[in-house]
Design a protein around this motif. Sequence first.
Motif, PDB file in Angstrom:
ATOM      1  N   GLN A  55      -2.321   8.185  36.290  1.00 61.57           N
ATOM      2  CA  GLN A  55      -3.573   8.205  36.833  1.00 61.57           C
ATOM      3  C   GLN A  55      -3.566   6.843  37.844  1.00 61.57           C
ATOM      4  OE1 GLN A  55      -5.953  10.430  37.265  1.00 61.57           O
ATOM      5  NE2 GLN A  55      -7.128   9.222  38.879  1.00 61.57           N
ATOM      6  N   ILE A  56      -3.505   7.360  39.355  1.00 62.29           N
ATOM      7  CA  ILE A  56      -3.596   6.048  40.134  1.00 62.29           C
ATOM      8  C   ILE A  56      -4.807   6.582  40.930  1.00 62.29           C
ATOM      9  CG2 ILE A  56      -2.864   4.831  42.038  1.00 62.29           C
ATOM     10  CD1 ILE A  56      -0.111   5.099  40.731  1.00 62.29           C
ATOM     11  N   ASP A  57      -6.191   6.034  40.845  1.00 66.16           N
ATOM     12  CA  ASP A  57      -7.112   6.435  41.759  1.00 66.16           C
ATOM     13  C   ASP A  57      -6.777   6.922  43.112  1.00 66.16           C
ATOM     14  OD1 ASP A  57      -8.812   6.521  39.613  1.00 66.16           O
ATOM     15  OD2 ASP A  57      -9.466   4.323  39.954  1.00 66.16           O
ATOM     16  N   GLY A  58      -7.235   7.674  43.547  1.00 65.59           N
ATOM     17  CA  GLY A  58      -7.032   8.386  45.121  1.00 65.59           C
ATOM     18  C   GLY A  58      -5.649   8.678  45.397  1.00 65.59           C
ATOM     19  N   LEU A  59      -4.570   8.816  44.530  1.00 62.16           N
ATOM     20  CA  LEU A  59      -3.249   8.953  45.068  1.00 62.16           C
ATOM     21  C   LEU A  59      -3.089  10.402  45.407  1.00 62.16           C
ATOM     22  CD1 LEU A  59      -0.360   7.971  45.926  1.00 62.16           C
ATOM     23  CD2 LEU A  59       0.382   8.163  43.272  1.00 62.16           C
ATOM     24  N   VAL A  60      -3.660  11.260  44.649  1.00 64.73           N
ATOM     25  CA  VAL A  60      -3.513  12.769  44.863  1.00 64.73           C
ATOM     26  C   VAL A  60      -4.253  13.049  46.224  1.00 64.73           C
ATOM     27  CG1 VAL A  60      -4.254  15.073  44.096  1.00 64.73           C
ATOM     28  CG2 VAL A  60      -3.166  13.259  42.434  1.00 64.73           C
ATOM     29  N   GLU A  61      -5.496  12.399  46.173  1.00 65.83           N
ATOM     30  CA  GLU A  61      -5.970  12.945  47.573  1.00 65.83           C
ATOM     31  C   GLU A  61      -5.514  12.326  48.764  1.00 65.83           C
ATOM     32  OE1 GLU A  61      -7.325  11.217  44.751  1.00 65.83           O
ATOM     33  OE2 GLU A  61      -8.926  12.824  44.081  1.00 65.83           O
ATOM     34  N   THR A  62      -4.858  11.114  48.876  1.00 68.14           N
ATOM     35  CA  THR A  62      -4.003  10.479  49.814  1.00 68.14           C
ATOM     36  C   THR A  62      -3.025  11.436  50.202  1.00 68.14           C
ATOM     37  OG1 THR A  62      -4.883   8.381  49.105  1.00 68.14           O
ATOM     38  CG2 THR A  62      -2.967   8.547  51.009  1.00 68.14           C
ATOM     39  N   LEU A  63      -2.154  11.873  49.196  1.00 62.04           N
ATOM     40  CA  LEU A  63      -1.375  12.513  49.291  1.00 62.04           C
ATOM     41  C   LEU A  63      -1.493  14.146  50.027  1.00 62.04           C
ATOM     42  CD1 LEU A  63       0.837  12.020  46.041  1.00 62.04           C
ATOM     43  CD2 LEU A  63       1.842  11.515  48.211  1.00 62.04           C
ATOM     44  N   TYR A  64      -2.529  14.676  49.526  1.00 60.87           N
ATOM     45  CA  TYR A  64      -2.864  15.719  50.367  1.00 60.87           C
ATOM     46  C   TYR A  64      -3.293  15.688  51.617  1.00 60.87           C
ATOM     47  CZ  TYR A  64      -2.958  18.913  45.911  1.00 60.87           C
ATOM     48  OH  TYR A  64      -2.921  19.627  44.997  1.00 60.87           O
ATOM     49  N   ALA A  65      -3.799  14.685  51.926  1.00 62.77           N
ATOM     50  CA  ALA A  65      -4.201  14.253  53.373  1.00 62.77           C
ATOM     51  C   ALA A  65      -3.128  14.067  54.254  1.00 62.77           C
ATOM     52  CB  ALA A  65      -5.029  12.992  53.625  1.00 62.77           C
ATOM     53  N   VAL A  66      -2.155  13.296  53.755  1.00 61.34           N
ATOM     54  CA  VAL A  66      -0.723  13.255  54.468  1.00 61.34           C
ATOM     55  C   VAL A  66       0.036  14.374  54.534  1.00 61.34           C
ATOM     56  CG1 VAL A  66       1.465  12.283  54.431  1.00 61.34           C
ATOM     57  CG2 VAL A  66      -0.546  10.813  53.542  1.00 61.34           C
ATOM     58  N   GLY A  67      -0.260  15.361  53.562  1.00 61.04           N
ATOM     59  CA  GLY A  67       0.543  16.612  53.477  1.00 61.04           C
ATOM     60  C   GLY A  67      -0.180  17.469  54.839  1.00 61.04           C
ATOM     61  N   ARG A  68      -1.596  17.505  54.937  1.00 62.68           N
ATOM     62  CA  ARG A  68      -2.265  18.169  56.144  1.00 62.68           C
ATOM     63  C   ARG A  68      -2.060  17.443  57.278  1.00 62.68           C
ATOM     64  NH1 ARG A  68      -6.572  17.666  52.077  1.00 62.68           N
ATOM     65  NH2 ARG A  68      -7.302  15.685  52.960  1.00 62.68           N
ATOM     66  N   LEU A  69      -1.689  16.227  57.559  1.00 58.89           N
ATOM     67  CA  LEU A  69      -1.146  15.408  58.660  1.00 58.89           C
ATOM     68  C   LEU A  69       0.259  16.081  59.058  1.00 58.89           C
ATOM     69  CD1 LEU A  69      -1.609  13.491  61.163  1.00 58.89           C
ATOM     70  CD2 LEU A  69      -1.082  11.873  59.396  1.00 58.89           C
ATOM     71  N   VAL A  70       1.159  15.946  58.194  1.00 54.53           N
ATOM     72  CA  VAL A  70       2.436  16.511  58.617  1.00 54.53           C
ATOM     73  C   VAL A  70       2.391  17.802  58.926  1.00 54.53           C
ATOM     74  CG1 VAL A  70       4.614  16.879  57.404  1.00 54.53           C
ATOM     75  CG2 VAL A  70       3.516  14.719  57.053  1.00 54.53           C
ATOM     76  N   GLY A  71       1.733  18.667  58.153  1.00 52.18           N
ATOM     77  CA  GLY A  71       1.547  20.313  58.417  1.00 52.18           C
ATOM     78  C   GLY A  71       1.289  20.488  59.791  1.00 52.18           C
ATOM     79  N   ALA A  72       0.024  19.408  60.201  1.00 51.22           N
ATOM     80  CA  ALA A  72      -0.380  19.626  61.656  1.00 51.22           C
ATOM     81  C   ALA A  72       0.646  19.027  62.654  1.00 51.22           C
ATOM     82  CB  ALA A  72      -1.746  18.791  61.969  1.00 51.22           C
ATOM     83  N   LEU A  73       1.624  18.337  62.185  1.00 46.77           N
ATOM     84  CA  LEU A  73       2.501  17.827  63.108  1.00 46.77           C
ATOM     85  C   LEU A  73       3.741  18.857  63.188  1.00 46.77           C
ATOM     86  CD1 LEU A  73       2.733  13.927  62.286  1.00 46.77           C
ATOM     87  CD2 LEU A  73       2.274  15.071  64.388  1.00 46.77           C
TER      88      LEU A  73
END
Length: 163
Positions: free
Chosen positions: A87-105
């Motif tokens: 458990q690292i606070d915020g890591l999962v949420e950040t990874l999902y956001a990066v995934g969305r950004l890469v998906g947009a690219l």
Amino acid sequence: MSVVIRRIKTTLQREYRKAGGILIEDAIARADENLEGLAAECLERIDTCLELIADMTVDPGRRPSMTELRMIHALVNEMLACCATFQIDGLVETLYAVGRLVGALMATASWLEGALTPAVNLLRLVRRGAIAPQDLAALITGIDQCAAKISAHARQVERGPLP
């Protein structure tokens, strides 16, 4: 006309109803112990994935190739899988956001210079636990805004110039 309903017991149903099994709480505790045993290896793998992504995005002026974007997306997914072990606070949420950004690219040929740089830096900071949870939400929102801007720009380019 009558309907006959027959319940067929499978081998699995017979086995899990046998006496002598383990309690759900015990099964969960054992699973947690097994996951804890993998945590160090998974944290190491996350660090390796982060460095691979950083290497592909080191030049903010260069758009990663489609192959590199697919690789970054796969590495983000791999890191998400590793998150089940710790458990690292915020890591999962950040990874999902990066995934969305890469998906947009991946969905466009558009490139905003340095689009991935803040996301990679944020991942590094979150991995180290250097971001307060209340600040993290605003930073993730920024990554999502970047993804939205890239998608909007791509739609505008597809429509062409205004008459």
